[in-house]
Motif scaffolding. Structure first.
Motif, PDB file in Angstrom:
ATOM      1  N   ALA A 195      29.943  46.242  36.894  1.00  0.00           N
ATOM      2  CA  ALA A 195      28.587  45.730  36.738  1.00  0.00           C
ATOM      3  C   ALA A 195      28.212  44.972  38.003  1.00  0.00           C
ATOM      4  O   ALA A 195      29.102  44.547  38.754  1.00  0.00           O
ATOM      5  CB  ALA A 195      28.531  44.798  35.528  1.00  0.00           C
ATOM      6  N   PRO A 196      26.920  44.798  38.230  1.00  0.00           N
ATOM      7  CA  PRO A 196      26.496  44.006  39.391  1.00  0.00           C
ATOM      8  C   PRO A 196      27.042  42.584  39.291  1.00  0.00           C
ATOM      9  O   PRO A 196      27.055  41.989  38.210  1.00  0.00           O
ATOM     10  CB  PRO A 196      24.968  44.013  39.287  1.00  0.00           C
ATOM     11  CG  PRO A 196      24.647  45.240  38.497  1.00  0.00           C
ATOM     12  CD  PRO A 196      25.777  45.387  37.521  1.00  0.00           C
ATOM     13  N   LEU A 197      27.507  42.069  40.428  1.00  0.00           N
ATOM     14  CA  LEU A 197      28.057  40.717  40.467  1.00  0.00           C
ATOM     15  C   LEU A 197      27.055  39.803  41.150  1.00  0.00           C
ATOM     16  O   LEU A 197      26.515  40.146  42.205  1.00  0.00           O
ATOM     17  CB  LEU A 197      29.371  40.691  41.256  1.00  0.00           C
ATOM     18  CG  LEU A 197      30.464  41.684  40.835  1.00  0.00           C
ATOM     19  CD1 LEU A 197      31.639  41.623  41.807  1.00  0.00           C
ATOM     20  CD2 LEU A 197      30.932  41.400  39.422  1.00  0.00           C
ATOM     21  N   THR A 198      26.808  38.634  40.547  1.00  0.00           N
ATOM     22  CA  THR A 198      25.910  37.687  41.201  1.00  0.00           C
ATOM     23  C   THR A 198      26.711  36.684  42.029  1.00  0.00           C
ATOM     24  O   THR A 198      26.166  36.001  42.881  1.00  0.00           O
ATOM     25  CB  THR A 198      25.046  36.929  40.178  1.00  0.00           C
ATOM     26  OG1 THR A 198      25.931  36.331  39.222  1.00  0.00           O
ATOM     27  CG2 THR A 198      24.108  37.867  39.447  1.00  0.00           C
ATOM     28  N   SER A 199      28.005  36.619  41.761  1.00  0.00           N
ATOM     29  CA  SER A 199      28.863  35.737  42.550  1.00  0.00           C
ATOM     30  C   SER A 199      30.242  36.360  42.565  1.00  0.00           C
ATOM     31  O   SER A 199      30.619  37.083  41.638  1.00  0.00           O
ATOM     32  CB  SER A 199      28.888  34.340  41.919  1.00  0.00           C
ATOM     33  OG  SER A 199      30.209  33.858  41.850  1.00  0.00           O
ATOM     34  N   ILE A 200      31.009  36.071  43.591  1.00  0.00           N
ATOM     35  CA  ILE A 200      32.334  36.662  43.704  1.00  0.00           C
ATOM     36  C   ILE A 200      33.255  36.128  42.598  1.00  0.00           C
ATOM     37  O   ILE A 200      34.238  36.769  42.227  1.00  0.00           O
ATOM     38  CB  ILE A 200      32.940  36.441  45.117  1.00  0.00           C
ATOM     39  CG1 ILE A 200      34.167  37.353  45.330  1.00  0.00           C
ATOM     40  CG2 ILE A 200      33.281  34.986  45.370  1.00  0.00           C
ATOM     41  CD1 ILE A 200      33.877  38.833  45.284  1.00  0.00           C
ATOM     42  N   ASP A 201      32.894  34.967  42.044  1.00  0.00           N
ATOM     43  CA  ASP A 201      33.683  34.414  40.947  1.00  0.00           C
ATOM     44  C   ASP A 201      33.658  35.325  39.722  1.00  0.00           C
ATOM     45  O   ASP A 201      34.511  35.225  38.840  1.00  0.00           O
ATOM     46  CB  ASP A 201      33.156  33.029  40.541  1.00  0.00           C
ATOM     47  CG  ASP A 201      33.260  32.045  41.700  1.00  0.00           C
ATOM     48  OD1 ASP A 201      34.155  32.237  42.547  1.00  0.00           O
ATOM     49  OD2 ASP A 201      32.440  31.117  41.770  1.00  0.00           O
ATOM     50  N   GLU A 202      32.655  36.191  39.650  1.00  0.00           N
ATOM     51  CA  GLU A 202      32.565  37.092  38.496  1.00  0.00           C
ATOM     52  C   GLU A 202      33.511  38.292  38.604  1.00  0.00           C
ATOM     53  O   GLU A 202      33.678  39.036  37.656  1.00  0.00           O
ATOM     54  CB  GLU A 202      31.132  37.622  38.349  1.00  0.00           C
ATOM     55  CG  GLU A 202      30.149  36.571  37.880  1.00  0.00           C
ATOM     56  CD  GLU A 202      28.730  37.118  37.799  1.00  0.00           C
ATOM     57  OE1 GLU A 202      27.896  36.455  37.179  1.00  0.00           O
ATOM     58  OE2 GLU A 202      28.449  38.213  38.356  1.00  0.00           O
ATOM     59  N   LEU A 203      34.093  38.461  39.798  1.00  0.00           N
ATOM     60  CA  LEU A 203      34.980  39.613  39.993  1.00  0.00           C
ATOM     61  C   LEU A 203      36.259  39.432  39.179  1.00  0.00           C
ATOM     62  O   LEU A 203      36.960  38.436  39.325  1.00  0.00           O
ATOM     63  CB  LEU A 203      35.323  39.746  41.484  1.00  0.00           C
ATOM     64  CG  LEU A 203      36.245  40.906  41.859  1.00  0.00           C
ATOM     65  CD1 LEU A 203      35.527  42.242  41.712  1.00  0.00           C
ATOM     66  CD2 LEU A 203      36.752  40.736  43.297  1.00  0.00           C
ATOM     67  N   GLU A 204      36.546  40.394  38.309  1.00  0.00           N
ATOM     68  CA  GLU A 204      37.734  40.308  37.453  1.00  0.00           C
ATOM     69  C   GLU A 204      38.899  41.007  38.140  1.00  0.00           C
ATOM     70  O   GLU A 204      38.872  42.213  38.365  1.00  0.00           O
ATOM     71  CB  GLU A 204      37.444  40.965  36.094  1.00  0.00           C
ATOM     72  CG  GLU A 204      38.639  41.077  35.183  1.00  0.00           C
ATOM     73  CD  GLU A 204      39.234  39.729  34.777  1.00  0.00           C
ATOM     74  OE1 GLU A 204      38.441  38.799  34.524  1.00  0.00           O
ATOM     75  OE2 GLU A 204      40.471  39.613  34.749  1.00  0.00           O
ATOM     76  N   LEU A 205      39.917  40.230  38.472  1.00  0.00           N
ATOM     77  CA  LEU A 205      41.062  40.802  39.172  1.00  0.00           C
ATOM     78  C   LEU A 205      42.318  40.832  38.312  1.00  0.00           C
ATOM     79  O   LEU A 205      43.250  41.581  38.576  1.00  0.00           O
ATOM     80  CB  LEU A 205      41.350  39.995  40.447  1.00  0.00           C
ATOM     81  CG  LEU A 205      40.296  40.097  41.554  1.00  0.00           C
ATOM     82  CD1 LEU A 205      40.552  39.061  42.629  1.00  0.00           C
ATOM     83  CD2 LEU A 205      40.256  41.500  42.148  1.00  0.00           C
ATOM     84  N   ALA A 206      42.334  40.014  37.272  1.00  0.00           N
ATOM     85  CA  ALA A 206      43.571  39.841  36.508  1.00  0.00           C
ATOM     86  C   ALA A 206      43.866  41.006  35.572  1.00  0.00           C
ATOM     87  O   ALA A 206      45.017  41.259  35.236  1.00  0.00           O
ATOM     88  CB  ALA A 206      43.498  38.550  35.701  1.00  0.00           C
ATOM     89  N   GLU A 207      42.830  41.714  35.145  1.00  0.00           N
ATOM     90  CA  GLU A 207      43.036  42.779  34.165  1.00  0.00           C
ATOM     91  C   GLU A 207      42.341  44.054  34.617  1.00  0.00           C
ATOM     92  O   GLU A 207      41.319  43.995  35.289  1.00  0.00           O
ATOM     93  CB  GLU A 207      42.421  42.342  32.830  1.00  0.00           C
ATOM     94  CG  GLU A 207      43.429  42.015  31.761  1.00  0.00           C
ATOM     95  CD  GLU A 207      42.726  41.661  30.457  1.00  0.00           C
ATOM     96  OE1 GLU A 207      42.382  42.571  29.704  1.00  0.00           O
ATOM     97  OE2 GLU A 207      42.493  40.447  30.226  1.00  0.00           O
ATOM     98  N   LYS A 208      42.893  45.170  34.193  1.00  0.00           N
ATOM     99  CA  LYS A 208      42.289  46.457  34.546  1.00  0.00           C
ATOM    100  C   LYS A 208      40.978  46.635  33.770  1.00  0.00           C
ATOM    101  O   LYS A 208      40.877  46.216  32.622  1.00  0.00           O
ATOM    102  CB  LYS A 208      43.258  47.578  34.167  1.00  0.00           C
ATOM    103  CG  LYS A 208      42.957  48.917  34.834  1.00  0.00           C
ATOM    104  CD  LYS A 208      43.680  50.075  34.152  1.00  0.00           C
ATOM    105  CE  LYS A 208      45.178  50.005  34.241  1.00  0.00           C
ATOM    106  NZ  LYS A 208      45.833  51.170  33.583  1.00  0.00           N
ATOM    107  N   SER A 209      40.007  47.256  34.399  1.00  0.00           N
ATOM    108  CA  SER A 209      38.759  47.492  33.677  1.00  0.00           C
ATOM    109  C   SER A 209      38.962  48.611  32.661  1.00  0.00           C
ATOM    110  O   SER A 209      39.765  49.514  32.875  1.00  0.00           O
ATOM    111  CB  SER A 209      37.635  47.867  34.646  1.00  0.00           C
ATOM    112  OG  SER A 209      37.912  49.096  35.280  1.00  0.00           O
ATOM    113  N   CYS A 210      38.216  48.497  31.570  1.00  0.00           N
ATOM    114  CA  CYS A 210      38.322  49.492  30.497  1.00  0.00           C
ATOM    115  C   CYS A 210      37.665  50.799  30.922  1.00  0.00           C
ATOM    116  O   CYS A 210      38.145  51.884  30.617  1.00  0.00           O
ATOM    117  CB  CYS A 210      37.647  48.901  29.268  1.00  0.00           C
ATOM    118  SG  CYS A 210      37.507  50.018  27.910  1.00  0.00           S
TER     119      CYS A 210
END
Lengths: 335, 341
Positions: free
Chosen positions: B46-61
C-alpha cells in the motif's frame, strides 16, 4: 459435637448442601472457562486434600468439588486464596476478606466459548470479556446467568442465558480487491443467511440479512472483506432452562459496543433488586422481567447508557419456549 | 561518482519526504485488525506516508503484483457505437519497496505480459513502466521461503538497494535518477546488498528435459483431490500467478453501455476452465494442483528459460488446508526418481 451451620451464609460462601449429611461441595468459579495449568493443579489439590479426590466439571465451566466435610471450610477457604487472587481479584473483583473464600454465589459462573485466542471463527476475545464482567458484577446474590460467545454459531449456548452476549463483526467491502470468485456468497448461502448476492461480478450485502458472523471475511481469498475495527456485540436476553417455562433468549440489542453490553448488565442488577419477589430466596431474573414487562426493564436497564452509532434495539420480544405444565400433548403408548 | 551511502533515520526520512513529492512510495504495510481472523493484522502492499509504516518484521500476505496487475481493472468503456480505453487514474510514478523474490516475481510477470510471443500487453506495460524498484535487502528467510532453491534470492534489477538497520539506512543507488537525493542527504559509505544464501526449506526441482508424460496421470496428484478446497488463496497471494478472466458489465438497464474489465482468476478456483456448453477441464482439485505445479516449474521454464515460481512461499503461508507447494515439488521429484529406478 453436632454441626451448627448458618446454612444461608454457607451457601453464599459457595458451599452447597449435598445429599450426604455433614459433607458439602464447593463451587469453583472460572470466569470465561479459561485457566492455566497451575490453577488447575490448585483445584485438583483441593479435591485431593479436602474432598474425595474427584471433581465435577460443571455445565457453566466451573468445578464442583464434592465430599468436603463442612468442618473443613475454613481450611478450604485458606487454600482457595491463590485461586481467588488469580481468577477474581486480578479481574477487579472487590473482596473484603480474601481469607474467607467466595463472597457470593448468586450470579453464576460467566461462561465463554474458546474465543479468538484459539478459534478462527470468533470475532472477539470472549474470555477477556467474561473476566471483565466478573470484575464488574461479582459478587452479587442475584440469580443471573451470563455467557459470552465469539460468533453467532453460539457454541457456548448463550441462547439459554439471561444475558447471552454474541461477538459479531461489521464486514467492510473493498470493491477494488474483489475478484468475484463468489466464495463469500457461497459461504453465506450455505452456512448463514444468504445475505450476499452477486451483481455485475461484485458482491452486494443485504444489511438486514447480515448477522455479522464474519464468514465472508474468512472465505475471501483477496481480503476484499475485512472486519471494521472495533468490537460489536448482539445481546440476547432472558433465555432459560428451569422447571416452569424453558425458553430461548432473544435478541435485544444489536451492533452495540462492549461498554454498552457491560452497562446494560450493570443496570440490570438494581432493577432486579427493586422488582424481585422477596418471598423467595433468589428469583430468577427472567421471571422478574415477565412480571414487570419488557418496557419497564428497558426503561430501567437502559438508563444512562450512551449508545454507539449504529446500535439497534428490539422493538418487542416474544420468547420461543414452552410451558412444562402443558400435558395435553401426551398420550399413553405403553401400559 | 560513489553510489553507496549511509543515512541516519532522520536523513532517510528527509529522502523519503523528498521522494514523496514526486513519487507514490509503496511498500508492505501493516493494517491492524484487518487480518483474516479477528485481532490479527493484514500486511499488504500500500502507499506509505512515512517510512515508519514500512513493515519489515513479517512477510506480506499478498504480493506487490497489484501494482502492475490489479485484481480488477477496467480496460475500456463501450456504448454500442464505439469504445474508449480506460485511462489510469493518475500519472504518478511509483517507487516500490520490495524484496529480491518479488523483483524476480515481477520479472516473471514481465515475461508473461510483455515478452510472450512478441505481444505486449498495453495495460500491463503502462503500469509496469512507471515502477521503480527499491530493493529491501533480505538476508534472512521468513517461514516457508524457498527462494534459494528457485534461484530467485538475488537480483540486481533495482534503482536502489536498501539495508534497514536500527540507526538508519545503508543504500546503494543504481539509478542516476535517485542519486542526488541520497548524495545530498547521506554520507559516502561502502555498501553492497547481501542476499539470503540458504533457506530452511529446500526444494529439489525435477529436470524439465526428462519429464515423462505418465507423471501427468500419476496417483501423486490424487491426494489433493480431497485436500484442496479450491479457495484460490495460493493463486491470489502468488506474485507470479497472472491468469485473469474478462468480464463485461452493463450500466443499469442498458444493453449497450458498459465496460470491460479484467479480473484475477486462478487455476484452483471453480469455474476457471469452464467452457461454453458446460465443458470443464480439470474438475478434480488434484488436476488443478498438477496444472499449477507444472506451470510454475515446468512449462514456463521450457518457454522462458527460468522457473515461474520464485519461492516466496506465500502459497504455503496462506493455505487454510496446510497444502505445501514446496512439499509438492519435492514429492514430484521423489516420485520421478522412483519411476526412474
Amino acid at each position: 459435637m453436632s454441626l451448627d451451620l448458618n446454612r444461608k451464609k454457607v451457601t453464599k460462601n459457595a458451599y452447597r448442601i449435598t445429599k450426604r449429611r455433614n459433607y458439602t461441595a464447593l463451587r469453583v468459579r472460572v470466569p470465561g472457562g479459561h485457566l492455566n495449568a497451575a490453577q488447575l493443579s490448585i483445584i485438583a489439590g483441593l479435591a485431593e486434600t479436602f474432598g474425595d479426590g474427584t471433581l465435577h466439571v460443571t455445565a457453566r465451566q466451573g468445578f464442583e468439588i464434592p465430599n468436603i466435610p463442612f468442618e473443613r471450610m475454613s481450611e478450604v477457604n485458606a487454600a482457595l486464596k491463590p485461586l481467588l487472587a488469580e481468577l477474581q481479584l486480578r479481574h477487579g473483583v472487590q473482596i473484603d476478606n480474601i481469607d474467607a473464600g467466595y463472597p457470593g454465589a448468586g450470579m453464576r459462573n460467566i461462561s465463554a466459548c474458546v474465543g479468538n485466542r484459539i478459534c478462527p471463527f470468533a470475532n472477539a476475545d470472549t474470555t477477556a470479556l467474561a473476566q471483565r464482567l466478573e470484575g464488574m458484577l461479582y459478587p452479587n446474590d442475584l440469580h443471573v446467568k451470563i455467557a459470552v460467545t465469539g460468533c453467532p454459531n453460539d457454541c457456548v449456548k448463550v441462547h439459554l442465558q439471561d444475558f447471552g452476549i454474541v461477538a459479531i463483526c461489521e464486514p467492510e467491502y473493498h470493491y477494488d480487491d474483489c475478484i468475484g470468485c463468489e466464495a463469500c456468497v457461497k459461504a453465506c448461502e450455505r452456512k448463514v443467511t444468504g445475505a450476499l448476492t452477486m451483481q455485475n461480478g461484485k458482491v452486494y450485502r443485504d444489511e438486514r440479512r447480515c448477522i455479522g458472523c464474519g464468514e465472508c471475511v474468512l472465505s475471501c481469498p483477496t481480503a476484499a472483506w475485512t472486519r471494521r475495527p472495533g468490537r460489536l456485540y448482539r445481546v440476547l436476553i432472558m433465555g432459560r432452562t428451569g422447571k416452569r417455562n424453558p425458553r430461548l433468549a432473544m435478541p435485544f440489542l444489536d451492533r452495540v459496543s462492549e461498554d454498552v453490553v457491560c452497562q446494560l448488565i450493570k443496570n440490570t442488577l438494581p432493577y432486579a433488586e427493586r422488582h424481585r419477589l422477596k418471598c423467595i430466596p433468589k428469583e430468577h431474573i427472567g421471571y422478574i422481567v415477565d412480571r414487570t414487562g419488557l418496557d419497564v426493564f428497558k426503561e430501567e436497564a437502559l438508563t444512562g447508557i450512551e449508545f454507539n452509532p449504529g446500535a439497534r434495539i428490539a422493538k418487542t420480544i416474544q420468547w420461543p419456549g414452552y410451558n412444562t405444565l402443558n400435558d395435553a400433548n401426551f398420550k399413553l403408548i405403553s401400559k | 561518482m560513489n553510489k553507496s551511502f549511509k543515512l541516519s533515520s532522520e536523513q532517510f526520512k528527509t529522502v523519503f519526504a523528498g521522494l514523496s513529492e514526486h513519487y507514490c512510495i509503496v511498500g508492505p504495510k501493516r493494517f491492524a485488525g484487518l487480518g483474516r481472523f479477528s485481532d490479527t493484522d493484514l500486511i499488504r502492499y500500500a502507499p506509505l506516508t512515512s517510512i515508519d509504516e514500512l513493515e519489515l518484521a513479517e512477510k506480506s500476505c499478498f504480493s506487490p503484483k497489484d501494482l502492475v496487475f490489479p485484481p480488477d481493472e477496467t480496460l475500456f468503456y463501450f456504448n454500442g457505437q464505439q469504445f474508449s480505453e480506460a485511462a489510469l487514474p493518475d500519472n504518478l510514478e511509483i517507487i516500490v519497496l520490495l524484496r529480491p523474490c518479488d523483483i524476480n516475481g515481477i520479472d516473471r510477470l514481465d515475461r508473461m505480459f510483455m515478452k510472450n510471443a512478441d505481444v505486449i500487453d498495453p495495460y500491463y506495460q503502462r503500469r509496469r513502466s512507471r515502477l521503480h524498484f527499491f530493493m529491501i535487502e533480505c538476508r534472512e528467510s521468513f517461514e516457508n521461503c524457498f527462494c534459494v532453491s528457485m534461484n530467485a534470492n538475488r537480483s540486481d534489477n533495482y534503482a536502489a538497494a536498501l539495508r534497514f538497520g536500527k540507526d538508519g539506512v545503508e543504500a546503494e543507488v543504481a539509478s542516476d535518477k535517485f542519486l542526488e537525493t541520497f548524495a545530498v542527504n547521506g554520507s559516502v559509505f561502502e555498501f553492497k546488498p547481501e542476499f539470503v544464501s540458504e533457506n530452511q526449506i529446500k526444494v529439489e526441482l525435477p529436470k524439465v528435459e526428462t519429464m515423462p508424460p505418465e507423471i501427468f496421470t500419476d496417483k501423486l496428484w490424487e491426494e489433493y483431490d480431497s485436500r484442496c478446497i479450491s479457495c484460490g488463496r495460493c493463486n491470489t497471494s502468488c506474485v507470479t500467478c497472472s491468469c485473469f478472466t474478462t468480464r463485461d458489465l452493463f450500466y443499469g438497464d442498458s444493453r449497450t453501455c458498459g465496460e470491460r474489465r479484467r479480473v484475477w482468476d486462478g487455476c484452483h478456483l471453480d469455474g476457471f476452465c469452464d467452457m461454453a456448453g458446460g465443458h470443464t477441464f480439470r474438475k478434480n482439485k488434484g488436476e488443478r494442483m498438477r496444472f499449477k505445479t507444472f506451470h510454475k516449474i515446468y512449462d514456463y521454464r521450457k518457454r522462458f528459460g527460468v522457473d515461474m515460481c520464485v519461492g516466496c512461499g506465500r502459497c504455503d503461508d496462506v493455505c487454510p488446508e496446510y497444502i505445501s507447494f514446496s512439499n509438492c515439488i519435492n514429492k514430484l521429484s521423489a516420485r520421478l526418481k522412483e519411476g526412474a529406478e
